[in-house]
Scaffold this motif. Structure first.
Motif, PDB file in Angstrom:
ATOM      1  N   PHE A  41       0.828  -1.208   0.000  1.00 47.28           N
ATOM      2  CA  PHE A  41       0.000   0.000   0.000  1.00 47.28           C
ATOM      3  C   PHE A  41       0.863   1.259   0.000  1.00 47.28           C
ATOM      4  N   ASP A  42       2.068   1.150  -0.571  1.00 46.81           N
ATOM      5  CA  ASP A  42       3.046   2.231  -0.488  1.00 46.81           C
ATOM      6  C   ASP A  42       2.923   3.266  -1.600  1.00 46.81           C
ATOM      7  N   GLY A  43       1.886   3.171  -2.416  1.00 49.32           N
ATOM      8  CA  GLY A  43       1.698   4.135  -3.493  1.00 49.32           C
ATOM      9  C   GLY A  43       1.928   3.559  -4.870  1.00 49.32           C
ATOM     10  N   ARG A  44       2.259   2.262  -4.939  1.00 47.20           N
ATOM     11  CA  ARG A  44       2.407   1.635  -6.255  1.00 47.20           C
ATOM     12  C   ARG A  44       1.045   1.543  -6.946  1.00 47.20           C
ATOM     13  N   PRO A  45       1.016   1.414  -8.283  1.00 43.14           N
ATOM     14  CA  PRO A  45      -0.270   1.362  -8.994  1.00 43.14           C
ATOM     15  C   PRO A  45      -1.132   0.167  -8.586  1.00 43.14           C
ATOM     16  N   VAL A  46      -2.361   0.450  -8.231  1.00 44.16           N
ATOM     17  CA  VAL A  46      -3.345  -0.596  -7.949  1.00 44.16           C
ATOM     18  C   VAL A  46      -4.122  -0.844  -9.247  1.00 44.16           C
ATOM     19  N   ILE A  47      -4.063  -2.081  -9.723  1.00 45.54           N
ATOM     20  CA  ILE A  47      -4.655  -2.429 -11.010  1.00 45.54           C
ATOM     21  C   ILE A  47      -5.900  -3.282 -10.798  1.00 45.54           C
ATOM     22  N   GLY A  48      -7.028  -2.781 -11.260  1.00 47.21           N
ATOM     23  CA  GLY A  48      -8.261  -3.553 -11.223  1.00 47.21           C
ATOM     24  C   GLY A  48      -8.336  -4.454 -12.438  1.00 47.21           C
ATOM     25  N   ILE A  49      -8.447  -5.753 -12.214  1.00 46.18           N
ATOM     26  CA  ILE A  49      -8.601  -6.706 -13.306  1.00 46.18           C
ATOM     27  C   ILE A  49     -10.090  -7.012 -13.404  1.00 46.18           C
ATOM     28  N   ALA A 112     -18.131   0.358 -11.040  1.00 50.45           N
ATOM     29  CA  ALA A 112     -17.140  -0.490 -10.370  1.00 50.45           C
ATOM     30  C   ALA A 112     -15.773   0.177 -10.390  1.00 50.45           C
ATOM     31  N   ILE A 113     -15.450   0.843 -11.498  1.00 49.71           N
ATOM     32  CA  ILE A 113     -14.173   1.554 -11.594  1.00 49.71           C
ATOM     33  C   ILE A 113     -14.217   2.825 -10.753  1.00 49.71           C
ATOM     34  N   ARG A 114     -15.262   3.627 -10.938  1.00 52.76           N
ATOM     35  CA  ARG A 114     -15.345   4.928 -10.284  1.00 52.76           C
ATOM     36  C   ARG A 114     -15.386   4.790  -8.765  1.00 52.76           C
ATOM     37  N   GLY A 115     -16.067   3.762  -8.272  1.00 48.23           N
ATOM     38  CA  GLY A 115     -16.291   3.664  -6.831  1.00 48.23           C
ATOM     39  C   GLY A 115     -15.236   2.903  -6.068  1.00 48.23           C
ATOM     40  N   GLN A 116     -14.202   2.395  -6.742  1.00 47.62           N
ATOM     41  CA  GLN A 116     -13.214   1.567  -6.046  1.00 47.62           C
ATOM     42  C   GLN A 116     -11.790   2.056  -6.331  1.00 47.62           C
ATOM     43  N   PRO A 117     -10.841   1.684  -5.464  1.00 51.55           N
ATOM     44  CA  PRO A 117      -9.479   2.237  -5.539  1.00 51.55           C
ATOM     45  C   PRO A 117      -8.631   1.622  -6.633  1.00 51.55           C
ATOM     46  N   MET A 118      -8.923   1.964  -7.868  1.00 50.73           N
ATOM     47  CA  MET A 118      -8.140   1.492  -9.009  1.00 50.73           C
ATOM     48  C   MET A 118      -7.409   2.674  -9.635  1.00 50.73           C
ATOM     49  N   ASP A 119      -6.179   2.430 -10.043  1.00 46.41           N
ATOM     50  CA  ASP A 119      -5.422   3.429 -10.790  1.00 46.41           C
ATOM     51  C   ASP A 119      -5.412   3.116 -12.275  1.00 46.41           C
ATOM     52  N   GLY A 120      -5.622   1.857 -12.602  1.00 51.01           N
ATOM     53  CA  GLY A 120      -5.692   1.423 -13.986  1.00 51.01           C
ATOM     54  C   GLY A 120      -6.474   0.135 -14.057  1.00 51.01           C
TER      55      GLY A 120
END
Length: 579
Positions: A41-49, A112-120
């Motif tokens: 959780f250090d700021g790296r990209p969180v990717i939603g699959i 699902a994208i807008r409401g959750q912590p995804m960066d890509g």
């Protein structure tokens, strides 16, 4: 070329996971129950699959396994992958039609994208409506996104003949009605139609939309044609996982890629591959989500002079497996570029231009990807016809049509809806012959509801037994990309809203003139006006649920059949925290 964003920088996911506040600990701490170490959780990209896997979507039944390869790629590139199941509308199981749920799926994906912590986002798709619905949803939020498809099935074979999924279903069904095949043989052929995981192995809608994603620049080069069970499909998934991490760092978004030039590339590509008419309605809807002014006129303008060079069913004789071995879509894009029919500098998810991606590829089979002088048809684009029967346009796929019927005048045989068609078509007393024009009403976005794939109406047995295999057919419906015939589709305005199609009567003469882009009902302007003034709707309206919402808000096929409140809603990716 887009300028890359500064890196490192604070990403969107840190609104949920960064810091020590009570709200952050709430979000972060709960996710740790899955066993994730604190340093993720250090700021790296969180990717939603975003995965459309479902046991009831057989085309996508292998996407759960493929998602693991995407995750591996994300991990390798220093990202944090989190898989999210999203709405999966199966073409062959959803009733009344999967098309009615494309917009619901797009809305669900958007939120699902807008409401959750995804960066890509990695968009895992396959079956017909899953590709446009996820692209529509992702385009609306406009976070870095990339497509990976599940790939087509392997070739089917029956008694030494290639069997194309869908295409041979229609062919064998007509043969049974004509007395050329027994029902037992039809059942035997069924076992050969779907012999591996994956989507249709013809250039049906699934393969077309995979090609459209690649032609738009929204998938890595070569993605569209790799068979679903080929090990290279897994490699493509892993490379896609790696790439999305860098896309987040560069802030490379759908709006950077899905430009007007990209859509024009896709339209020309659809002509070159003999792609599905369904691509028209999906690309119009996708363009609306990114605020691109794309119209039916663009389809006719861009596709009119593009030869169909991919020799695949339903237009040709091969299947997606051979297309992949020949070099796949990159070869087609190179051919378009060499012919001056490609915007070469269009940006892709790779960060490179389209031309940089394809300029060095090789065609390994010129019987599958044909030279232009041997094209299946020299003008392969989707034809848009207009006239008093279709003031807002209708579409036809010339590469799948019979040349002798592209200019035709015939007597209308009218079916008020799909039930009326089913009740009458097998009756030997039906007053119809091969010179007639079959007309079906009330099968558009509002009328079916949802606009089902019923436009390729099967011919009556009394005609089939003469050896006739095609007739002119007109409706406000869609047809499967695996289907074929001289079929006029998406007639707009549709019958259910009082378009001219609604007032066609048995015995009216109809003219189809594809070279001059004309579709005409041979009655006087005064008679047409009188009929329209007297018209009353005759179909039941939904009273509740999504069907009601769809009925109230769906737009016409000529603009993509999206919901009217969803067009042009791009952006606003971060909302207010409720905790």
């Amino acid at each position: 070329m887009k300028k890359k964003a500064e890196w490192p920088r604070k990403l969107r996911s840190q609104e949920w996971y960064g810091g020590t506040s009570r709200d952050v600990i709430y979000h972060r701490g709960w996710l740790k129950n899955q066993g994730y170490p604190h340093d993720l959780f250090d700021g790296r990209p969180v990717i939603g699959i975003l995965n459309t896997w479902s046991d009831m979507t057989p085309c996508n039944g292998h996407l759960r396994e493929l998602a693991e390869k995407v995750k591996a790629g994300v991990w390798e590139a220093g990202g944090f992958p989190l898989e999210v199941p999203v709405f999966s509308a199966s073409e062959n199981t959803f009733r009344p039609t999967a098309m009615m749920y494309r917009n619901l799926a797009a809305l669900a994906v958007e939120e699902a994208i807008r409401g959750q912590p995804m960066d890509g986002c990695v968009l895992m798709v396959g079956c017909d409506k899953t590709t446009p619905s996820l692209l529509m949803g992702a385009a609306s939020v406009d976070l870095p996104s990339i497509v990976v498809t599940g790939g087509p099935m392997l070739n089917g074979y029956f008694r030494g003949e290639r069997v194309g999924s869908g295409t041979h279903l229609w062919k064998f069904s007509e043969m049974v009605k004509a007395g050329e095949m027994t029902q037992a043989e039809f059942l035997e052929a069924e076992a050969s139609m779907s012999r591996s995981s994956g989507t249709c192995n013809t250039m049906g809608t699934a393969s077309t939309m995979a090609s459209m994603a690649e032609a738009l620049g929204m998938a890595l080069s070569g993605n569209a044609a790799i068979p679903g069970v080929d090990s290279r499909r897994k490699v493509m998934a892993q490379l896609t996982g790696r790439r999305i991490v860098q896309m987040v760092k560069d802030d490379l978004k759908p709006s950077d890629i899905m430009t007007k030039q990209a859509f024009e590339n896709a339209i020309r590509t659809n002509a070159a591959i003999g792609g599905s008419t369904n691509a028209v309605i999906h690309l119009l809807a996708m363009a609306g989500r990114v605020g691109i002014d794309l119209t039916l006129d663009d389809w006719d303008r861009c596709g009119r002079d593009v030869p169909t060079i991919v020799n695949l069913m339903p237009s040709g004789k091969y299947l997606m497996e051979e297309f992949f071995y020949a070099g796949g879509l990159p070869v087609v894009l190179k051919r378009l570029g060499e012919a001056g029919l490609l915007h070469k500098d269009a940006l892709t998810v790779s960060g490179e231009t389209m031309w940089d991606e394809v300029k060095d590829v090789v065609n390994w089979n010129e019987d599958v990807i044909l030279p232009a002088e041997k094209a299946l048809t020299q003008s392969g684009g989707i034809v848009v016809v207009r006239g008093n029967l279709a003031p807002k346009g209708a579409v036809l796929k010339p590469s799948a049509a019979s040349p002798h019927l592209l200019t035709h005048r015939g007597r209308a045989v009218v079916f008020e809806d799909i039930d009326d068609y089913k009740a009458k078509i097998n009756d030997d007393n039906l007053d119809i012959d091969e010179t007639c024009v079959m007309v079906m009403k009330n099968c558009g976005p509002k009328g079916y509801p949802g606009m089902a794939e019923v436009g390729n109406m099967g011919l009556p047995p009394k005609v089939l037994k003469k050896g006739i295999t095609d007739m002119v057919r007109i409706s406000d419906a869609r047809m499967s990309g695996t289907a074929y015939g001289t079929v006029v589709l998406h007639t707009s305005p549709e019958a259910a809203v009082g378009g001219p199609l609604a007032v066609v009567k048995n015995g009216d003469m109809i003219e189809l003139d594809v070279p001059n882009r004309r579709l005409h009902l041979d009655i006087s302007e005064e008679e047409l006006a009188r009929r329209l003034a007297e018209w009353q709707p005759n179909h039941d309206l939904p009273k509740s649920g999504y069907a009601w919402l769809h009925q109230q808000h769906v737009q016409g096929a000529d603009t993509g059949a999206d919901l009217d409140f969803l067009k042009g809603c791009r952006g606003n990716a971060v909302g207010r925290d409720s905790h």
